[in-house]
Write a protein that holds these residues in place. Structure first.
Motif, PDB file in Angstrom:
ATOM      1  N   LYS A 170       0.823  -1.213   0.000  1.00  0.00           N
ATOM      2  CA  LYS A 170       0.000   0.000   0.000  1.00  0.00           C
ATOM      3  C   LYS A 170       0.856   1.263   0.000  1.00  0.00           C
ATOM      4  N   ALA A 171       2.029   1.185   0.644  1.00  0.00           N
ATOM      5  CA  ALA A 171       2.935   2.337   0.691  1.00  0.00           C
ATOM      6  C   ALA A 171       3.739   2.491  -0.603  1.00  0.00           C
ATOM      7  N   GLY A 172       3.589   1.528  -1.515  1.00  0.00           N
ATOM      8  CA  GLY A 172       4.298   1.608  -2.785  1.00  0.00           C
ATOM      9  C   GLY A 172       5.772   1.222  -2.704  1.00  0.00           C
ATOM     10  N   LEU A 173       6.152   0.512  -1.655  1.00  0.00           N
ATOM     11  CA  LEU A 173       7.553   0.116  -1.485  1.00  0.00           C
ATOM     12  C   LEU A 173       7.856  -1.221  -2.143  1.00  0.00           C
ATOM     13  N   ILE A 174       6.869  -2.105  -2.146  1.00  0.00           N
ATOM     14  CA  ILE A 174       7.026  -3.401  -2.797  1.00  0.00           C
ATOM     15  C   ILE A 174       5.796  -3.655  -3.655  1.00  0.00           C
ATOM     16  N   GLU A 175       5.906  -4.677  -4.504  1.00  0.00           N
ATOM     17  CA  GLU A 175       4.748  -5.065  -5.303  1.00  0.00           C
ATOM     18  C   GLU A 175       4.514  -6.553  -5.146  1.00  0.00           C
ATOM     19  N   SER A 176       3.289  -6.924  -5.365  1.00  0.00           N
ATOM     20  CA  SER A 176       2.878  -8.316  -5.258  1.00  0.00           C
ATOM     21  C   SER A 176       2.541  -8.828  -6.651  1.00  0.00           C
ATOM     22  N   THR A 177       3.113  -9.977  -6.990  1.00  0.00           N
ATOM     23  CA  THR A 177       2.829 -10.610  -8.271  1.00  0.00           C
ATOM     24  C   THR A 177       2.068 -11.900  -7.993  1.00  0.00           C
ATOM     25  N   PRO A 178       0.831 -12.008  -8.478  1.00  0.00           N
ATOM     26  CA  PRO A 178       0.049 -13.221  -8.214  1.00  0.00           C
ATOM     27  C   PRO A 178       0.519 -14.398  -9.078  1.00  0.00           C
ATOM     28  N   GLY A 179       0.094 -15.588  -8.684  1.00  0.00           N
ATOM     29  CA  GLY A 179       0.372 -16.774  -9.490  1.00  0.00           C
ATOM     30  C   GLY A 179       1.388 -17.691  -8.849  1.00  0.00           C
ATOM     31  N   VAL A 180       1.608 -18.813  -9.527  1.00  0.00           N
ATOM     32  CA  VAL A 180       2.506 -19.845  -9.025  1.00  0.00           C
ATOM     33  C   VAL A 180       3.926 -19.318  -8.835  1.00  0.00           C
ATOM     34  N   LYS A 181       4.407 -18.539  -9.780  1.00  0.00           N
ATOM     35  CA  LYS A 181       5.756 -17.981  -9.677  1.00  0.00           C
ATOM     36  C   LYS A 181       5.734 -16.567  -9.093  1.00  0.00           C
ATOM     37  N   GLY A 182       4.616 -16.211  -8.495  1.00  0.00           N
ATOM     38  CA  GLY A 182       4.446 -14.875  -7.939  1.00  0.00           C
ATOM     39  C   GLY A 182       5.131 -14.726  -6.605  1.00  0.00           C
ATOM     40  N   GLY A 183       4.957 -13.569  -6.045  1.00  0.00           N
ATOM     41  CA  GLY A 183       5.555 -13.258  -4.762  1.00  0.00           C
ATOM     42  C   GLY A 183       5.701 -11.760  -4.633  1.00  0.00           C
ATOM     43  N   TYR A 184       6.676 -11.357  -3.845  1.00  0.00           N
ATOM     44  CA  TYR A 184       6.903  -9.942  -3.571  1.00  0.00           C
ATOM     45  C   TYR A 184       8.268  -9.520  -4.084  1.00  0.00           C
ATOM     46  N   SER A 185       8.324  -8.282  -4.546  1.00  0.00           N
ATOM     47  CA  SER A 185       9.593  -7.717  -5.000  1.00  0.00           C
ATOM     48  C   SER A 185       9.580  -6.214  -4.733  1.00  0.00           C
ATOM     49  N   ILE A 186      10.775  -5.653  -4.716  1.00  0.00           N
ATOM     50  CA  ILE A 186      10.943  -4.221  -4.499  1.00  0.00           C
ATOM     51  C   ILE A 186      10.429  -3.467  -5.718  1.00  0.00           C
ATOM     52  N   VAL A 187       9.744  -2.378  -5.472  1.00  0.00           N
ATOM     53  CA  VAL A 187       9.351  -1.492  -6.562  1.00  0.00           C
ATOM     54  C   VAL A 187      10.559  -0.596  -6.820  1.00  0.00           C
ATOM     55  N   ARG A 188      11.128  -0.701  -7.989  1.00  0.00           N
ATOM     56  CA  ARG A 188      12.312   0.106  -8.305  1.00  0.00           C
ATOM     57  C   ARG A 188      11.867   1.540  -8.557  1.00  0.00           C
ATOM     58  N   ARG A 189      12.374   2.441  -7.745  1.00  0.00           N
ATOM     59  CA  ARG A 189      12.025   3.843  -7.873  1.00  0.00           C
ATOM     60  C   ARG A 189      13.306   4.627  -8.097  1.00  0.00           C
ATOM     61  N   SER A 190      13.144   5.830  -8.610  1.00  0.00           N
ATOM     62  CA  SER A 190      14.328   6.645  -8.870  1.00  0.00           C
ATOM     63  C   SER A 190      15.045   6.998  -7.574  1.00  0.00           C
ATOM     64  N   ARG A 191      14.280   7.226  -6.513  1.00  0.00           N
ATOM     65  CA  ARG A 191      14.953   7.499  -5.242  1.00  0.00           C
ATOM     66  C   ARG A 191      14.988   6.220  -4.422  1.00  0.00           C
ATOM     67  N   GLU A 192      15.920   6.151  -3.561  1.00  0.00           N
ATOM     68  CA  GLU A 192      16.087   4.945  -2.759  1.00  0.00           C
ATOM     69  C   GLU A 192      15.061   4.881  -1.638  1.00  0.00           C
ATOM     70  N   ILE A 193      14.852   3.700  -1.105  1.00  0.00           N
ATOM     71  CA  ILE A 193      13.895   3.501  -0.023  1.00  0.00           C
ATOM     72  C   ILE A 193      14.624   3.687   1.305  1.00  0.00           C
ATOM     73  N   SER A 194      14.152   4.636   2.091  1.00  0.00           N
ATOM     74  CA  SER A 194      14.800   4.927   3.368  1.00  0.00           C
ATOM     75  C   SER A 194      14.156   4.105   4.493  1.00  0.00           C
ATOM     76  N   PHE A 195      14.864   4.066   5.612  1.00  0.00           N
ATOM     77  CA  PHE A 195      14.314   3.441   6.805  1.00  0.00           C
ATOM     78  C   PHE A 195      13.003   4.127   7.185  1.00  0.00           C
ATOM     79  N   LEU A 196      12.968   5.446   7.051  1.00  0.00           N
ATOM     80  CA  LEU A 196      11.759   6.195   7.394  1.00  0.00           C
ATOM     81  C   LEU A 196      10.576   5.759   6.536  1.00  0.00           C
ATOM     82  N   ASP A 197      10.805   5.519   5.249  1.00  0.00           N
ATOM     83  CA  ASP A 197       9.723   5.064   4.370  1.00  0.00           C
ATOM     84  C   ASP A 197       9.085   3.783   4.916  1.00  0.00           C
ATOM     85  N   VAL A 198       9.928   2.849   5.324  1.00  0.00           N
ATOM     86  CA  VAL A 198       9.441   1.561   5.819  1.00  0.00           C
ATOM     87  C   VAL A 198       8.743   1.733   7.171  1.00  0.00           C
TER      88      VAL A 198
END
Length: 147
Positions: A51-79
């Protein structure tokens, strides 16, 4: 001051996901096993990170979670804010004796300290920790292969 266990797990999960090669995702079961958590509990944390846009969820058998690549880096504060929200940690409960012009003097000190903490956490990046972990792992692997 103490952050919730969910924030602890979220930070560890984000570091784990940062190490995963780009284009790959990790299932909730694998992420939960890495931290010895129930997948149900971790799913609630992952939902907040999505919901915060930090990771994305991919449905399906080979699905799972991955980092959303953004131009700026993800800080501790974001998490932290994805899990804890953006509210202040302190609110004044006694405003009669410690107030000055209607403002709680103690709250002023606490809010100032929180802003400094937020600034510091906003300048610390999950990717820096992931790189340090990868370097340590590579160093360990190199040492194991040379003996």
């Amino acid at each position: 001051m103490k952050y919730s266990r969910a924030t602890n797990y979220a930070l560890h999960t984000m570091v784990h996901l940062m190490i995963v090669p780009r284009g790959k995702s990790v299932g909730v079961d694998q992420l939960a096993k890495a931290q010895d958590l129930s997948p149900t509990y971790l799913s609630k944390i992952l939902t907040k990170l999505v919901k915060a846009g930090l990771i994305e969820s991919t449905p399906g058998v080979k699905g799972g979670y991955s980092i959303v690549r953004r131009s700026r880096e993800i800080s501790f504060l974001d998490v932290i804010q994805a899990i804890e929200g953006k509210t202040t940690l302190f609110s004044c409960s006694m405003e009669h004796e410690e107030s000055h012009n209607g403002k709680c003097l103690i709250e002023n000190v606490m809010i100032d300290a929180e802003e400094k903490l937020r600034d510091e956490l906003d300048q610390k990046y999950i990717s820096d920790i992931a790189r340090q972990m990868e370097a340590a792992r590579d160093e360990k692997n190199t040492a194991n292969h040379t003996h």
